[in-house]
Each structure stands twice: as C-alpha cells, then as structure tokens.
Design a protein around this motif. Structure first.
Motif, PDB file in Angstrom:
ATOM      1  N   GLU A 113      -2.525   3.668  -7.608  1.00  0.00           N
ATOM      2  CA  GLU A 113      -2.177   5.018  -8.043  1.00  0.00           C
ATOM      3  C   GLU A 113      -0.678   5.146  -8.313  1.00  0.00           C
ATOM      4  N   LEU A 114       0.126   4.494  -7.478  1.00  0.00           N
ATOM      5  CA  LEU A 114       1.573   4.621  -7.597  1.00  0.00           C
ATOM      6  C   LEU A 114       2.190   3.557  -8.496  1.00  0.00           C
ATOM      7  N   ALA A 115       1.392   2.679  -9.043  1.00  0.00           N
ATOM      8  CA  ALA A 115       1.907   1.557  -9.827  1.00  0.00           C
ATOM      9  C   ALA A 115       2.891   1.959 -10.922  1.00  0.00           C
ATOM     10  N   PRO A 116       2.617   3.032 -11.696  1.00  0.00           N
ATOM     11  CA  PRO A 116       3.566   3.367 -12.770  1.00  0.00           C
ATOM     12  C   PRO A 116       4.959   3.745 -12.263  1.00  0.00           C
ATOM     13  N   LEU A 117       5.048   4.164 -11.003  1.00  0.00           N
ATOM     14  CA  LEU A 117       6.332   4.597 -10.454  1.00  0.00           C
ATOM     15  C   LEU A 117       7.008   3.523  -9.611  1.00  0.00           C
ATOM     16  N   ASN A 118       6.244   2.488  -9.253  1.00  0.00           N
ATOM     17  CA  ASN A 118       6.702   1.539  -8.238  1.00  0.00           C
ATOM     18  C   ASN A 118       7.454   0.371  -8.872  1.00  0.00           C
ATOM     19  N   PRO A 119       8.759   0.239  -8.587  1.00  0.00           N
ATOM     20  CA  PRO A 119       9.511  -0.881  -9.168  1.00  0.00           C
ATOM     21  C   PRO A 119       9.023  -2.233  -8.672  1.00  0.00           C
ATOM     22  N   ASP A 120       8.430  -2.280  -7.470  1.00  0.00           N
ATOM     23  CA  ASP A 120       7.909  -3.555  -6.969  1.00  0.00           C
ATOM     24  C   ASP A 120       6.681  -3.994  -7.765  1.00  0.00           C
ATOM     25  N   HIS A 121       5.895  -3.039  -8.220  1.00  0.00           N
ATOM     26  CA  HIS A 121       4.759  -3.367  -9.077  1.00  0.00           C
ATOM     27  C   HIS A 121       5.261  -3.976 -10.383  1.00  0.00           C
ATOM     28  N   THR A 122       6.288  -3.389 -10.940  1.00  0.00           N
ATOM     29  CA  THR A 122       6.877  -3.921 -12.164  1.00  0.00           C
ATOM     30  C   THR A 122       7.386  -5.339 -11.950  1.00  0.00           C
ATOM     31  N   SER A 123       8.062  -5.574 -10.820  1.00  0.00           N
ATOM     32  CA  SER A 123       8.586  -6.908 -10.516  1.00  0.00           C
ATOM     33  C   SER A 123       7.460  -7.926 -10.391  1.00  0.00           C
TER      34      SER A 123
ATOM     35  N   ALA B 109      12.818   5.528   0.324  1.00  0.00           N
ATOM     36  CA  ALA B 109      13.974   4.754   0.783  1.00  0.00           C
ATOM     37  C   ALA B 109      13.880   3.311   0.297  1.00  0.00           C
ATOM     38  N   LEU B 110      12.689   2.720   0.380  1.00  0.00           N
ATOM     39  CA  LEU B 110      12.519   1.327  -0.031  1.00  0.00           C
ATOM     40  C   LEU B 110      12.599   1.178  -1.547  1.00  0.00           C
ATOM     41  N   TRP B 111      12.068   2.156  -2.283  1.00  0.00           N
ATOM     42  CA  TRP B 111      12.153   2.088  -3.743  1.00  0.00           C
ATOM     43  C   TRP B 111      13.589   2.224  -4.219  1.00  0.00           C
ATOM     44  N   ALA B 112      14.434   2.862  -3.419  1.00  0.00           N
ATOM     45  CA  ALA B 112      15.835   3.027  -3.812  1.00  0.00           C
ATOM     46  C   ALA B 112      16.647   1.746  -3.627  1.00  0.00           C
ATOM     47  N   LEU B 113      16.085   0.769  -2.903  1.00  0.00           N
ATOM     48  CA  LEU B 113      16.758  -0.521  -2.775  1.00  0.00           C
ATOM     49  C   LEU B 113      16.799  -1.196  -4.144  1.00  0.00           C
ATOM     50  N   PRO B 114      17.811  -2.039  -4.397  1.00  0.00           N
ATOM     51  CA  PRO B 114      17.916  -2.675  -5.721  1.00  0.00           C
ATOM     52  C   PRO B 114      16.710  -3.559  -6.025  1.00  0.00           C
ATOM     53  N   HIS B 115      16.295  -3.550  -7.278  1.00  0.00           N
ATOM     54  CA  HIS B 115      15.235  -4.415  -7.768  1.00  0.00           C
ATOM     55  C   HIS B 115      15.759  -5.179  -8.971  1.00  0.00           C
TER      56      HIS B 115
ATOM     57  N   GLU C 172      -7.370  -3.727  -7.154  1.00  0.00           N
ATOM     58  CA  GLU C 172      -8.704  -3.137  -7.078  1.00  0.00           C
ATOM     59  C   GLU C 172      -9.594  -3.933  -6.116  1.00  0.00           C
ATOM     60  N   GLU C 173      -9.556  -5.251  -6.216  1.00  0.00           N
ATOM     61  CA  GLU C 173     -10.389  -6.088  -5.357  1.00  0.00           C
ATOM     62  C   GLU C 173      -9.981  -5.991  -3.893  1.00  0.00           C
ATOM     63  N   LEU C 174      -8.690  -5.798  -3.642  1.00  0.00           N
ATOM     64  CA  LEU C 174      -8.201  -5.669  -2.274  1.00  0.00           C
ATOM     65  C   LEU C 174      -8.457  -4.274  -1.702  1.00  0.00           C
ATOM     66  N   GLY C 175      -8.777  -3.311  -2.582  1.00  0.00           N
ATOM     67  CA  GLY C 175      -8.947  -1.939  -2.123  1.00  0.00           C
ATOM     68  C   GLY C 175      -7.629  -1.238  -1.856  1.00  0.00           C
ATOM     69  N   TRP C 176      -6.559  -1.692  -2.508  1.00  0.00           N
ATOM     70  CA  TRP C 176      -5.241  -1.072  -2.325  1.00  0.00           C
ATOM     71  C   TRP C 176      -5.116   0.099  -3.304  1.00  0.00           C
ATOM     72  N   ASP C 177      -5.819   1.167  -3.001  1.00  0.00           N
ATOM     73  CA  ASP C 177      -5.922   2.296  -3.930  1.00  0.00           C
ATOM     74  C   ASP C 177      -4.598   3.012  -4.136  1.00  0.00           C
ATOM     75  N   SER C 178      -3.834   3.202  -3.062  1.00  0.00           N
ATOM     76  CA  SER C 178      -2.553   3.909  -3.221  1.00  0.00           C
ATOM     77  C   SER C 178      -1.589   3.081  -4.059  1.00  0.00           C
ATOM     78  N   ALA C 179      -1.633   1.758  -3.917  1.00  0.00           N
ATOM     79  CA  ALA C 179      -0.770   0.897  -4.722  1.00  0.00           C
ATOM     80  C   ALA C 179      -1.123   1.007  -6.201  1.00  0.00           C
TER      81      ALA C 179
ATOM     82  N   ALA D 287      -0.870 -10.294 -17.336  1.00  0.00           N
ATOM     83  CA  ALA D 287      -0.361 -10.159 -15.972  1.00  0.00           C
ATOM     84  C   ALA D 287      -0.649  -8.774 -15.415  1.00  0.00           C
ATOM     85  N   ARG D 288      -0.436  -7.752 -16.230  1.00  0.00           N
ATOM     86  CA  ARG D 288      -0.694  -6.383 -15.766  1.00  0.00           C
ATOM     87  C   ARG D 288      -2.176  -6.197 -15.437  1.00  0.00           C
ATOM     88  N   ARG D 289      -3.037  -6.770 -16.267  1.00  0.00           N
ATOM     89  CA  ARG D 289      -4.475  -6.663 -16.027  1.00  0.00           C
ATOM     90  C   ARG D 289      -4.870  -7.391 -14.741  1.00  0.00           C
ATOM     91  N   GLU D 290      -4.304  -8.576 -14.510  1.00  0.00           N
ATOM     92  CA  GLU D 290      -4.664  -9.357 -13.329  1.00  0.00           C
ATOM     93  C   GLU D 290      -4.115  -8.721 -12.046  1.00  0.00           C
TER      94      GLU D 290
END
Length: 216
Positions: free
Chosen positions: A125-135, A85-91, A116-123, A107-110
C-alpha cells in the motif's frame, strides 16, 4: 547538569552543543537564569543520537534536523512516527530510467509479487511513497540487466530472513521505556545495524566459500 558537564559526559564541545541548540537538533535546557540552563539525561541521549546521525550516518545538519523532527512528533502514532523518521534518512538517488525500461518494469512486477506472496500488505500500500521500495526495485532491475534471474522466488528467502531481523530490531527497541526513546533507538539502530549486517553477510559468504571449496 550544566552545559559544561553535558559537554564532558557527551564528549561534545560546548561550542558544538551551542551550535546544535541554534540549529534545533537539541532542545533547550531548563532555564535557571538569564545565562544558565540545566540539562538532563534526555539531552545527553539526544546528543549521542545527533553524533550518530552526523558522524556515522553521514547526514547533513539539515537532514538530521528533518529526521529528528519526526522523532519528536508525538502527535503521530508509533508506526507513522517511526516510518517518517526512517524515510527521512538518506537514500541512494534513483537513476533516470528510460521510458518503458523493460528491466525496471519486470523488477517492479517481481517486487510487487514478492510483497503479495509474503502478505506484506502495508508495504504494498505504501510502495509509491516508500523510498526503500524504490531502492529495492532499482537494485533488482540492475541485477536483471546483468542477466541474473532475480524474481520473487529468488527474493523470498532473503525477505523472510530480513523479517526475522526486523523482529529482533523491534524487540530491541521495545526494551526502552518511553516512546521518544524507542523512536530514537530505532533510528540509531537503523544507522548502526546496517553496516553490522553488511559485514556479517560478507563474513558469512567468505566462511561458506571456504567450507564448500576449501582454501586452495
């Protein structure tokens, strides 16, 4: 309640409600006769969410329908349902980056190092699909192009504060009794809280500026 009462309580005209019904933004009421249907509190709550999506969020009817499709999909688990639902919101559209754009690569590397340093493993894993990661990557790349040294260390304190915001967000969402209400509340909160957070951030910057440097 009848359609007229739903209109009165929601502040939405009967013609607009009928339009939302035709577009699938609002579920049909319980049919009483060939020309009459009965509506309940869930319809009233959904109407308020629809108005928030359209008027505050600036979504088109089609985009709002896409968000609500995921809100209503009770075949999904809570995390996937809410995430969809949240990914369907406009980006914001990602700018066209040149092949081998050094700032974007950095930027992508950082950003990946930050997650990785925060331990946000699901973030991660889902990075290629997540428009917020791209933003996020694009925003960091823009800062790097301007000469600001935004790296994982710079972003970490901001990310930790945002995690605390997310904790408060979900604490708020979990005050609602049903799964549908929780997902609706999360979508509404995302749209409404972001301008609140942006405004508070700017006010806090102004306050800290005066504390450090005075009014002169």
């Amino acid at each position: 309640m009848r359609l007229s009462e739903l209109s009165e309580r929601s502040g939405v005209s009967t013609a607009t409600i009928k339009y939302y019904l035709r577009e699938g933004l609002l579920a049909p009421g319980r049919r009483i006769s060939a020309t009459t249907a009965d509506y309940d509190e869930a319809h009233l709550r959904r109407l308020r969410l629809v108005r928030t999506l359209l008027q505050v969020g600036g979504l088109s009817v089609a985009a709002a329908g896409e968000v609500l499709k995921h809100v209503d999909d009770d075949s999904l688990g809570r995390s996937i349902r809410l995430g969809a639902a949240l990914w369907a919101l406009p980006h914001p559209p990602a700018p066209d980056a040149e092949e081998g754009d050094e700032a974007q690569v950095t930027a992508r590397r950082e950003v990946d190092r930050l997650l990785e340093e925060l331990g946000w493993d699901s973030a991660r894993e889902l990075a290629p699909l997540n428009p917020d990661h791209t933003s996020l990557v694009e925003a960091v790349a823009s800062l790097i192009r301007l000469g600001y040294p935004w790296d994982a260390e710079m972003m970490t304190p901001y990310a930790r504060m945002m995690h605390q915001v997310a904790v408060h967000d979900l604490d708020f969402v979990e005050t609602y009794p049903s799964e549908a209400e929780r997902v609706e509340a999360a979508v509404a909160a995302t749209i409404l809280f972001e301008p609140i957070l942006r405004a508070m951030h700017r006010i806090a910057q102004q306050e800290e500026t005066v504390r450090r440097y005075g009014l002169s």
